[in-house]
Design a protein around this motif. Sequence first.
Motif, PDB file in Angstrom:
ATOM      1  N   ALA B  74       0.844  -1.202   0.000  1.00  0.00           N
ATOM      2  CA  ALA B  74       0.000   0.000   0.000  1.00  0.00           C
ATOM      3  C   ALA B  74       0.878   1.251   0.000  1.00  0.00           C
ATOM      4  N   LEU B  75       0.513   2.231  -0.816  1.00  0.00           N
ATOM      5  CA  LEU B  75       1.274   3.478  -0.911  1.00  0.00           C
ATOM      6  C   LEU B  75       0.395   4.626  -0.430  1.00  0.00           C
ATOM      7  N   ASP B  76       0.563   5.006   0.821  1.00  0.00           N
ATOM      8  CA  ASP B  76      -0.279   6.039   1.418  1.00  0.00           C
ATOM      9  C   ASP B  76       0.464   7.364   1.514  1.00  0.00           C
ATOM     10  N   VAL B  77      -0.230   8.420   1.166  1.00  0.00           N
ATOM     11  CA  VAL B  77       0.365   9.753   1.160  1.00  0.00           C
ATOM     12  C   VAL B  77      -0.420  10.640   2.125  1.00  0.00           C
ATOM     13  N   CYS B  78       0.271  11.302   3.020  1.00  0.00           N
ATOM     14  CA  CYS B  78      -0.417  12.176   3.985  1.00  0.00           C
ATOM     15  C   CYS B  78      -1.085  13.327   3.241  1.00  0.00           C
ATOM     16  N   ILE B  79      -2.386  13.445   3.415  1.00  0.00           N
ATOM     17  CA  ILE B  79      -3.145  14.425   2.636  1.00  0.00           C
ATOM     18  C   ILE B  79      -2.777  15.865   3.003  1.00  0.00           C
ATOM     19  N   ALA B  80      -2.610  16.144   4.290  1.00  0.00           N
ATOM     20  CA  ALA B  80      -2.300  17.520   4.694  1.00  0.00           C
ATOM     21  C   ALA B  80      -0.925  17.941   4.189  1.00  0.00           C
ATOM     22  N   ALA B  81       0.056  17.029   4.320  1.00  0.00           N
ATOM     23  CA  ALA B  81       1.416  17.324   3.857  1.00  0.00           C
ATOM     24  C   ALA B  81       1.440  17.476   2.335  1.00  0.00           C
ATOM     25  N   ALA B  82       0.614  16.705   1.644  1.00  0.00           N
ATOM     26  CA  ALA B  82       0.588  16.747   0.174  1.00  0.00           C
ATOM     27  C   ALA B  82      -0.052  18.037  -0.327  1.00  0.00           C
ATOM     28  N   LEU B  83      -1.221  18.362   0.209  1.00  0.00           N
ATOM     29  CA  LEU B  83      -1.952  19.534  -0.303  1.00  0.00           C
ATOM     30  C   LEU B  83      -1.140  20.806  -0.156  1.00  0.00           C
ATOM     31  N   ARG B  84      -0.499  20.976   1.003  1.00  0.00           N
ATOM     32  CA  ARG B  84       0.228  22.237   1.181  1.00  0.00           C
ATOM     33  C   ARG B  84       1.473  22.306   0.285  1.00  0.00           C
ATOM     34  N   ARG B  85       1.893  21.162  -0.260  1.00  0.00           N
ATOM     35  CA  ARG B  85       3.046  21.149  -1.170  1.00  0.00           C
ATOM     36  C   ARG B  85       2.636  21.046  -2.638  1.00  0.00           C
ATOM     37  N   GLY B  86       1.337  21.183  -2.894  1.00  0.00           N
ATOM     38  CA  GLY B  86       0.889  21.191  -4.283  1.00  0.00           C
ATOM     39  C   GLY B  86       0.767  19.819  -4.907  1.00  0.00           C
ATOM     40  N   LEU B  87       0.487  18.803  -4.095  1.00  0.00           N
ATOM     41  CA  LEU B  87       0.242  17.475  -4.632  1.00  0.00           C
ATOM     42  C   LEU B  87      -1.179  17.080  -4.301  1.00  0.00           C
ATOM     43  N   ARG B  95     -12.359  19.539  -5.418  1.00  0.00           N
ATOM     44  CA  ARG B  95     -12.842  20.108  -4.155  1.00  0.00           C
ATOM     45  C   ARG B  95     -12.269  21.508  -3.925  1.00  0.00           C
ATOM     46  N   HIS B  96     -11.050  21.730  -4.424  1.00  0.00           N
ATOM     47  CA  HIS B  96     -10.405  23.028  -4.228  1.00  0.00           C
ATOM     48  C   HIS B  96     -10.503  23.919  -5.460  1.00  0.00           C
ATOM     49  N   GLY B  97     -11.337  23.519  -6.415  1.00  0.00           N
ATOM     50  CA  GLY B  97     -11.541  24.336  -7.610  1.00  0.00           C
ATOM     51  C   GLY B  97     -10.309  24.449  -8.494  1.00  0.00           C
ATOM     52  N   LEU B  98      -9.514  23.395  -8.537  1.00  0.00           N
ATOM     53  CA  LEU B  98      -8.292  23.421  -9.345  1.00  0.00           C
ATOM     54  C   LEU B  98      -8.431  22.508 -10.568  1.00  0.00           C
ATOM     55  N   VAL B  99      -7.740  22.866 -11.628  1.00  0.00           N
ATOM     56  CA  VAL B  99      -7.851  22.122 -12.882  1.00  0.00           C
ATOM     57  C   VAL B  99      -6.953  20.881 -12.863  1.00  0.00           C
ATOM     58  N   ASN B 100      -5.755  21.029 -12.320  1.00  0.00           N
ATOM     59  CA  ASN B 100      -4.747  19.970 -12.443  1.00  0.00           C
ATOM     60  C   ASN B 100      -4.631  19.104 -11.184  1.00  0.00           C
ATOM     61  N   PHE B 101      -4.154  17.908 -11.397  1.00  0.00           N
ATOM     62  CA  PHE B 101      -3.876  17.028 -10.264  1.00  0.00           C
ATOM     63  C   PHE B 101      -2.673  16.170 -10.609  1.00  0.00           C
ATOM     64  N   ASN B 102      -1.998  15.639  -9.609  1.00  0.00           N
ATOM     65  CA  ASN B 102      -0.781  14.857  -9.867  1.00  0.00           C
ATOM     66  C   ASN B 102      -0.626  13.667  -8.929  1.00  0.00           C
ATOM     67  N   ILE B 103      -1.695  13.263  -8.289  1.00  0.00           N
ATOM     68  CA  ILE B 103      -1.638  12.023  -7.508  1.00  0.00           C
ATOM     69  C   ILE B 103      -2.700  11.072  -8.016  1.00  0.00           C
ATOM     70  N   GLU B 104      -2.266   9.909  -8.411  1.00  0.00           N
ATOM     71  CA  GLU B 104      -3.193   8.910  -8.953  1.00  0.00           C
ATOM     72  C   GLU B 104      -2.918   7.563  -8.304  1.00  0.00           C
ATOM     73  N   ALA B 105      -3.882   6.668  -8.421  1.00  0.00           N
ATOM     74  CA  ALA B 105      -3.688   5.305  -7.930  1.00  0.00           C
ATOM     75  C   ALA B 105      -2.432   4.719  -8.592  1.00  0.00           C
ATOM     76  N   PRO B 106      -1.697   3.864  -7.899  1.00  0.00           N
ATOM     77  CA  PRO B 106      -2.005   3.246  -6.600  1.00  0.00           C
ATOM     78  C   PRO B 106      -1.681   4.106  -5.377  1.00  0.00           C
ATOM     79  N   PHE B 107      -1.210   5.338  -5.555  1.00  0.00           N
ATOM     80  CA  PHE B 107      -0.998   6.196  -4.393  1.00  0.00           C
ATOM     81  C   PHE B 107      -2.357   6.655  -3.859  1.00  0.00           C
ATOM     82  N   GLU B 108      -2.508   6.656  -2.561  1.00  0.00           N
ATOM     83  CA  GLU B 108      -3.765   7.051  -1.945  1.00  0.00           C
ATOM     84  C   GLU B 108      -3.515   8.176  -0.951  1.00  0.00           C
ATOM     85  N   LEU B 109      -4.320   9.226  -1.048  1.00  0.00           N
ATOM     86  CA  LEU B 109      -4.235  10.282  -0.040  1.00  0.00           C
ATOM     87  C   LEU B 109      -4.971   9.828   1.209  1.00  0.00           C
TER      88      LEU B 109
END
Lengths: 121, 129, 95
Positions: B74-87, B95-109
């Motif tokens: 399992a590849l888990d990514v801390c959501i708070a640490a990720a969001l503030r760093r632009g991931l 949810r944040h009204g943004l166009v782009n994203f860069n985290i996809e499965a199998p990584f999970e927030l």
Amino acid sequence: MTRENERLVVIRHAPYSSNQLREGLDVALVTAAFGGSVSLLFLGQGVLALLKEQTVGAPGQKATLPTIDMLEMYDIENLLVPAETLQAFNITSDQLVEGVTVIPTSELPSLFQRYASVLNF
Amino acid sequence: MEYGLLIMGAPYSSAAPHSALRFASAVLSKGHRIAGIFFYQDGVHNASSLMTPPQDELNMREAWIELHQQHNVALDVCIAAALRRGLMSELEAKRHGLVNFNIEAPFELTGLGQLLELQQRCDRFMTFA
Amino acid sequence: MLHILNKPPHSDAAKQLLLALSADDTVLLIEDAVQAVLYPDWQGWTVSSAAVFLLAEDAVSRGVYSLANVKGLPLVEMDGFVELTEQNERIISWY
């Protein structure tokens, strides 16, 4: 000997220089929020997080002292600092926030042995 | 034995992800299991799908995905640490009204609770930072 | 208990590790910590009765492998690293 459900979170980085301190404290807070018992040990640069005179510096900077003040609300009452760290930084205990316990540096090895889980930040 | 890993260094800035990957391969080849890897602090950058190192360098994200595919790690990514760093994932971006994203499965927030749970569940828990 | 150090031998992390070390603990030096090979007087070699190992591949990459060999310092391959974690229930990283 080992306190199974207790976690020791070790804070070793100064406020503002990086996010390591804040995200380390977050782990302590979440542990407590989930009902776990947690102690905090401040080593080296980490002791600077306990200076009571800290305040917000540059605009837009997030202060860490409010998080330190919040620890008690989460029942995190065990804030430990080894005497040698204070000496090394020429800091006296009256410069620190309330509720800090100064421990003899020689107790550190047994402290680390005592906890089931230790997380270094 | 069951292992859990906490990774707090960013690829190409810190040696931590590479050391962790080397260790993970060794631990798996000795017949142990890795229950999960939790990415925290600057370690969240390991999950960026926009990561594009030169061809002669290891693509760290792809290495983690391979580990997941071959050994069900399992590849888990801390959501708070990720969001503030632009991931963020597609869902978080919306949810944040943004166009782009860069985290996809199998990584999970996921939240920090997952880290605590992983540490409790595993026989061995190790930090690479 | 296994302590893993990945910072140079005179770093804050290294000093803190030495303060936390118990007599029966084991230390593994990885990444920049293998520089300890260059310092025969490093406290980690002398002060404790703890066993100190070097990760061979990091000593090789950093050019101190043959010196470690000449000095007879204990080197472990990745398999040996895993064995150290098998033998020690608790593992603390100093970085």
